[in-house]
Design a protein around this motif. Structure first.
Motif, PDB file in Angstrom:
ATOM      1  N   VAL A 110       0.992  -1.122  -0.114  1.00 31.60           N
ATOM      2  CA  VAL A 110      -0.242  -0.371  -0.284  1.00 31.60           C
ATOM      3  C   VAL A 110       1.109   1.046  -0.377  1.00 31.60           C
ATOM      4  O   VAL A 110       1.778   1.534   0.642  1.00 31.60           O
ATOM      5  CB  VAL A 110      -0.926  -0.094   1.486  1.00 31.60           C
ATOM      6  CG1 VAL A 110      -2.182   1.379   0.815  1.00 31.60           C
ATOM      7  CG2 VAL A 110      -1.403  -1.021   1.287  1.00 31.60           C
ATOM      8  N   LEU A 136      -4.575   6.279   6.657  1.00 30.76           N
ATOM      9  CA  LEU A 136      -4.256   4.856   7.738  1.00 30.76           C
ATOM     10  C   LEU A 136      -3.422   5.209   8.451  1.00 30.76           C
ATOM     11  O   LEU A 136      -2.327   4.521   7.683  1.00 30.76           O
ATOM     12  CB  LEU A 136      -4.960   4.138   7.169  1.00 30.76           C
ATOM     13  CG  LEU A 136      -5.457   3.085   8.287  1.00 30.76           C
ATOM     14  CD1 LEU A 136      -6.910   2.890   8.996  1.00 30.76           C
ATOM     15  CD2 LEU A 136      -5.407   1.491   7.957  1.00 30.76           C
ATOM     16  N   GLY A 177      -5.823  -5.135  14.352  1.00 33.17           N
ATOM     17  CA  GLY A 177      -6.858  -3.945  14.285  1.00 33.17           C
ATOM     18  C   GLY A 177      -6.409  -2.589  15.619  1.00 33.17           C
ATOM     19  O   GLY A 177      -6.984  -1.223  15.659  1.00 33.17           O
ATOM     20  N   MET A 203      -4.677   1.644  15.490  1.00 33.37           N
ATOM     21  CA  MET A 203      -5.050   1.993  13.885  1.00 33.37           C
ATOM     22  C   MET A 203      -5.782   3.065  13.925  1.00 33.37           C
ATOM     23  O   MET A 203      -6.580   2.848  14.946  1.00 33.37           O
ATOM     24  CB  MET A 203      -6.055   0.717  13.043  1.00 33.37           C
ATOM     25  CG  MET A 203      -4.738   0.355  11.196  1.00 33.37           C
ATOM     26  SD  MET A 203      -5.634  -1.123  10.718  1.00 33.37           S
ATOM     27  CE  MET A 203      -7.118  -1.350  10.892  1.00 33.37           C
ATOM     28  N   LYS A 211      -2.140   4.430   2.607  1.00 29.22           N
ATOM     29  CA  LYS A 211      -3.298   5.285   2.277  1.00 29.22           C
ATOM     30  C   LYS A 211      -4.504   4.966   1.747  1.00 29.22           C
ATOM     31  O   LYS A 211      -4.569   3.694   2.779  1.00 29.22           O
ATOM     32  CB  LYS A 211      -3.517   5.485   0.004  1.00 29.22           C
ATOM     33  CG  LYS A 211      -4.914   5.747  -0.306  1.00 29.22           C
ATOM     34  CD  LYS A 211      -4.267   6.729  -0.245  1.00 29.22           C
ATOM     35  CE  LYS A 211      -5.486   7.324  -1.119  1.00 29.22           C
ATOM     36  NZ  LYS A 211      -5.851   8.823  -1.226  1.00 29.22           N
ATOM     37  N   PRO A 213     -12.260  -2.328   1.213  1.00 28.21           N
ATOM     38  CA  PRO A 213     -10.597  -3.242   0.827  1.00 28.21           C
ATOM     39  C   PRO A 213     -11.366  -4.726   1.175  1.00 28.21           C
ATOM     40  O   PRO A 213     -12.594  -4.783   1.531  1.00 28.21           O
ATOM     41  CB  PRO A 213      -9.895  -3.040   1.937  1.00 28.21           C
ATOM     42  CG  PRO A 213     -10.955  -2.743   3.083  1.00 28.21           C
ATOM     43  CD  PRO A 213     -12.187  -2.297   2.724  1.00 28.21           C
ATOM     44  N   HIS A 245     -10.138  -8.964   2.013  1.00 26.45           N
ATOM     45  CA  HIS A 245      -8.969 -10.139   2.481  1.00 26.45           C
ATOM     46  C   HIS A 245      -9.162 -10.807   1.634  1.00 26.45           C
ATOM     47  O   HIS A 245      -9.707 -11.962   1.880  1.00 26.45           O
ATOM     48  CB  HIS A 245      -9.684 -10.097   3.849  1.00 26.45           C
ATOM     49  CG  HIS A 245      -8.364 -10.563   4.577  1.00 26.45           C
ATOM     50  ND1 HIS A 245      -7.262 -10.826   5.935  1.00 26.45           N
ATOM     51  CD2 HIS A 245      -7.651 -11.950   4.691  1.00 26.45           C
ATOM     52  CE1 HIS A 245      -7.080 -11.060   6.359  1.00 26.45           C
ATOM     53  NE2 HIS A 245      -7.348 -12.833   5.457  1.00 26.45           N
ATOM     54  N   GLN A 258     -15.497 -10.528   8.188  1.00 28.92           N
ATOM     55  CA  GLN A 258     -15.724  -9.920   9.153  1.00 28.92           C
ATOM     56  C   GLN A 258     -15.632  -9.371  10.382  1.00 28.92           C
ATOM     57  O   GLN A 258     -16.534  -8.304   9.870  1.00 28.92           O
ATOM     58  CB  GLN A 258     -13.776  -9.811   9.435  1.00 28.92           C
ATOM     59  CG  GLN A 258     -12.497 -10.620   7.954  1.00 28.92           C
ATOM     60  CD  GLN A 258     -11.226 -10.418   8.362  1.00 28.92           C
ATOM     61  OE1 GLN A 258     -10.688  -9.592   9.893  1.00 28.92           O
ATOM     62  NE2 GLN A 258     -10.536 -11.032   7.515  1.00 28.92           N
ATOM     63  N   HIS A 286     -12.639  -8.179  13.494  1.00 36.06           N
ATOM     64  CA  HIS A 286     -10.639  -8.692  12.870  1.00 36.06           C
ATOM     65  C   HIS A 286     -10.902 -10.176  13.443  1.00 36.06           C
ATOM     66  O   HIS A 286      -9.844 -10.589  13.582  1.00 36.06           O
ATOM     67  CB  HIS A 286      -9.498  -7.457  13.925  1.00 36.06           C
ATOM     68  CG  HIS A 286      -9.433  -6.184  13.189  1.00 36.06           C
ATOM     69  ND1 HIS A 286      -9.387  -6.331  11.864  1.00 36.06           N
ATOM     70  CD2 HIS A 286     -10.043  -5.155  13.457  1.00 36.06           C
ATOM     71  CE1 HIS A 286      -9.728  -4.721  11.794  1.00 36.06           C
ATOM     72  NE2 HIS A 286      -9.305  -4.626  13.083  1.00 36.06           N
ATOM     73  N   MET A 324      -0.285  -7.140   3.423  1.00 31.12           N
ATOM     74  CA  MET A 324      -0.593  -6.564   4.124  1.00 31.12           C
ATOM     75  C   MET A 324       0.765  -6.580   5.247  1.00 31.12           C
ATOM     76  O   MET A 324       1.149  -6.375   6.199  1.00 31.12           O
ATOM     77  CB  MET A 324      -2.246  -7.128   4.550  1.00 31.12           C
ATOM     78  CG  MET A 324      -3.160  -5.847   4.052  1.00 31.12           C
ATOM     79  SD  MET A 324      -4.630  -5.594   5.311  1.00 31.12           S
ATOM     80  CE  MET A 324      -4.730  -6.754   5.058  1.00 31.12           C
TER      81      MET A 324
END
Ligand code: MV4
Length: 670
Positions: free
Chosen positions: A131, A156, A165, A168, A201, A206, A208, A232, A235, A292
């Motif tokens: 990213v 982010l 998470g 974040m 960014k 998104p 996964h 999800q 998470h 990721m």
């Protein structure tokens, strides 16, 4: 291949690993905590070693205890499963230092992938898309804010040591950056003891998508395609599937190639998963996916990959750890059909998905076959405790295509019968039945976006379900009718009364709603139930396993009603309903201290006796019916036991406090 392996885990994954080990001829060693002495994974192993108290920090997470267990039993290799010590580099090192084989990657690979910024830098060098963002060592606030401006809002902020998470923060505009940075740092410091961050960014929609990779010690690295884990909640994955809906062959090739490059870049060995985030703001596209993180273990959702490739990933792990080459090469791997996994959890969707603790009074699952697999680590009667993850099972389905697999998933979920704890089965069904899911319209925000459809406010229990509950109560009562003269009117359990129309009343609580059902006994059998919305003619049979075959106004259905004290769980039509039995017997002054004496709460008349001396009864079984103050009170057994004497017969008057049922002494000479 290893002669004996130790599985440093519990629950379904320990059982899963043992299954393959046994098939390959390896002996298995379980480790267990005091809370798990009777657990399924202990029963499934050839040997088992106690490694400490229930608390995972004092048992499953104690490196020395696990290694000592391996040494004591002569295990040659250690499989860490997932969670617990599976991604602990020190554990991998300690296993090797003890002269054992760690069934997993080298410690350095685990360590590198645990550091987000380092992992990202390494991937960037290896040509894996990442990213757009800043992941440098300089953490100066002004510099970070400048990086955010360069990247372009929204951005982010992620903790470098992060996961799940934590640490974040999403930032919409420059004016909010400073505050968000403080918040992210505070959270990261508290959770990981380190407040370094990176800036990315922010991707608005998104998905996964992760790639399963495998590497051997001979320079071979392959991927086993993707899994979509976008469904999800906080998470926690809820549904996973393979292949990913809408994935083009070009994108699959590009992602697979990137994942293999990632594995090569860190000198990987064994099973790993490279997680990507795909930006679906403009649909799924091969130039909008980014690395990721990499999970350096076998994952919970590995079965969907097994179902579409026909490979046993645990077998691959064992072979690779034993020094063998990968069983097949990339060109021989093909996708066959579609698989979906649902995680069945003991948790309460109506109470923010808090874990539900208790005994699995009933646990019936759909039958396994080529289209349906169940990975579980618990059995009916087991406890779900607060000590460990409350997952009950993974339901995995397979079929030729997604539509057919989805049908099997819904059908499988509908066949679950669980009582004793609250589960997410209805929630899983709601997700799987959602039109957006059927359309393959997946994104990580799916559950949040559709939450009103997925978590409807609990409604009233339908009359039909109440009828099932009544029928069960009435049939159980019949089952306990007194032996003896079958023609005596006092032996009848059909509510027949001298000078009376013959009826009973059953009382329930449906949440806050009190329910009174009047039961009539038609001459031609069965029961006529006056329910809140009208009458239902009910008849049926109860088998020894507690399955009720009901006939409600001619509609035949199967159900099970599980009694746990006053709580009834009615399992029918693929759903569970909980209501409470309000037994006026609660009035009975049951003196448990005094060997379970059952006394009359009020002066009255015994109208019916359902048990005889010598009868073995279970707690809650109806013993007799007392009529007092113009009400009928069912007197239930206060505990399991053997009835020694019933001093009164039907028709007799009793005084307040009179002993109605005498229990045999608990043990010995009574
Ligand atoms: C993101 C993102 C959007 N943009 N990164 C969540 C956990 C962590 N492993 C990475 N996560 C995300 N990173 C950028 N640049 C959105 C998420 C995210 C997410 C990712 C995968 C699966 C579920 C998720 C749920 C919320 C947020």
């Amino acid at each position: 291949m290893f002669r004996k392996i130790l599985i440093a885990n519990r629950g379904e994954i320990a059982c899963r690993v043992m299954r393959t080990a046994r098939r390959l001829g390896a002996a298995t060693v379980a480790v267990y905590s005091e809370a798990d002495a009777g657990a399924m994974h202990v029963a499934a192993a050839d040997e088992a070693v106690l490694i400490g108290p229930a608390e995972a920090r004092e048992s499953y997470l104690v490196i020395d205890n696990v290694i000592e267990a391996a040494r004591k039993t002569g295990a040659e290799a250690v499989h860490p499963g997932y969670g617990f010590l599976s991604e602990n580099a020190e554990f991998a090192e300690a296993v090797a230092a003890a002269g054992l084989t760690f069934i997993g990657p080298p410690p350095d690979a685990i360590r590198t992938m645990g550091e987000k910024a380092a992992a990202k830098a390494l991937m960037e060098r290896a040509g894996v898309p990442v990213v757009p963002g800043y992941h440098g060592a300089d953490q100066d606030e002004v510099l970070l804010a400048g990086a955010a401006d360069q990247i372009g809002y929204p951005v982010l902020i992620k903790a470098v040591a992060g996961g799940g998470g934590k640490g974040m923060r999403q930032v919409a505009e420059a004016g909010k950056f400073a505050n968000a940075l403080k918040g992210a740092r505070r959270e990261a410091a508290a959770a990981f003891g380190e407040d370094k961050v990176l800036i990315e960014k922010f991707l608005e929609r998104p998905r996964h998508i992760e790639i399963q990779v495998f590497a051997d010690g001979h320079g071979n690295v392959v991927h086993l395609f993707e899994r979509d884990c976008s469904i999800q909640r906080r998470h926690q994955k809820v549904l996973e599937e393979a292949p990913a809906p809408g994935m083009s062959p070009q994108m699959r090739r590009a992602m697979g190639k990137a994942a293999v490059a990632a594995a090569r870049a860190i000198g990987y060995l064994g099973a790993g998963t490279v997680e990507f985030i795909a930006d679906v703001s403009h649909g799924l596209s091969e130039d909008a996916f980014y690395f990721m993180e990499m999970n350096t273990r076998l994952q919970v959702e590995h079965p969907v990959t097994e179902m579409i490739t026909g490979q046993d990933l645990v077998e691959w792990q064992l072979r690779v750890a034993a020094g063998e080459p990968l069983p097949i090469d990339q060109d021989a791997l093909v996708i066959d059909g579609h698989a979906i996994e649902a995680r069945v959890y003991s948790e309460n969707p109506q109470k923010r998905f808090l874990p539900s603790i208790g005994q699995l009074h009933r646990l019936r699952q759909p039958p396994e076959g080529p289209h349906l697999r169940i990975d579980t680590g618990v059995r009916e009667g087991d406890e779900v405790t607060q000590h460990y993850d409350p997952m009950i099972a993974k339901l995995i389905v397979w079929d030729r295509d997604r539509e057919a697999a989805l049908r099997r998933l819904l059908n499988g979920l509908e066949r679950y019968e669980i009582a004793g704890v609250v589960t997410n089965v209805d929630f899983l069904s709601a997700v799987a039945a959602h039109p957006a899911f059927a359309a393959g319209d997946l994104e990580t925000g799916f559950i949040d976006k559709h939450k009103d459809d997925l978590l409807p406010a609990p409604g009233q229990t339908p009359d039909q379900v109440l009828a099932v509950a009544c029928l069960d109560v009435l049939l159980r009562r019949q089952g306990h009718a007194a032996p003896g003269d079958p023609y005596s009117p006092w032996a009848r359990v059909d509510g027949w009364r001298l000078n009376d129309q013959g009826h009973d009343e059953l009382h329930f609580l449906d949440g806050e709603r009190p329910i009174e059902v009047t039961v009539h006994y038609p001459a031609d059998g069965g029961f006529r139930l006056a329910l809140p919305e009208g009458e239902i003619r009910a008849n049926g049979e109860l088998d020894a396993g507690g399955t009720l075959s009901a006939d409600l106004d001619g509609l035949r259905l199967s159900a099970a009603v599980v009694h746990d004290g006053d709580v009834l769980t009615i399992l029918t039509g693929g759903r569970g309903h909980r209501i409470e039995r309000v037994d006026p017997m609660a009035l009975a002054e049951v003196d448990l201290e005094d060997e379970g004496r059952v006394t009359a709460p009020l002066p009255g008349k015994v109208v019916q006796v359902m048990v005889a001396a010598g009868a073995e009864v279970k707690k809650g079984d109806a013993l007799l019916i007392l009529e007092a103050m113009k009400m009928e009170h069912t007197i239930a057994a206060p505990r399991d036991g053997v009835v020694a004497d019933i001093p009164f017969a039907a028709g007799q008057q009793v005084e307040e406090g009179a002993e109605l049922v005498v229990f045999a002494a608990e043990d010995g000479d009574g």
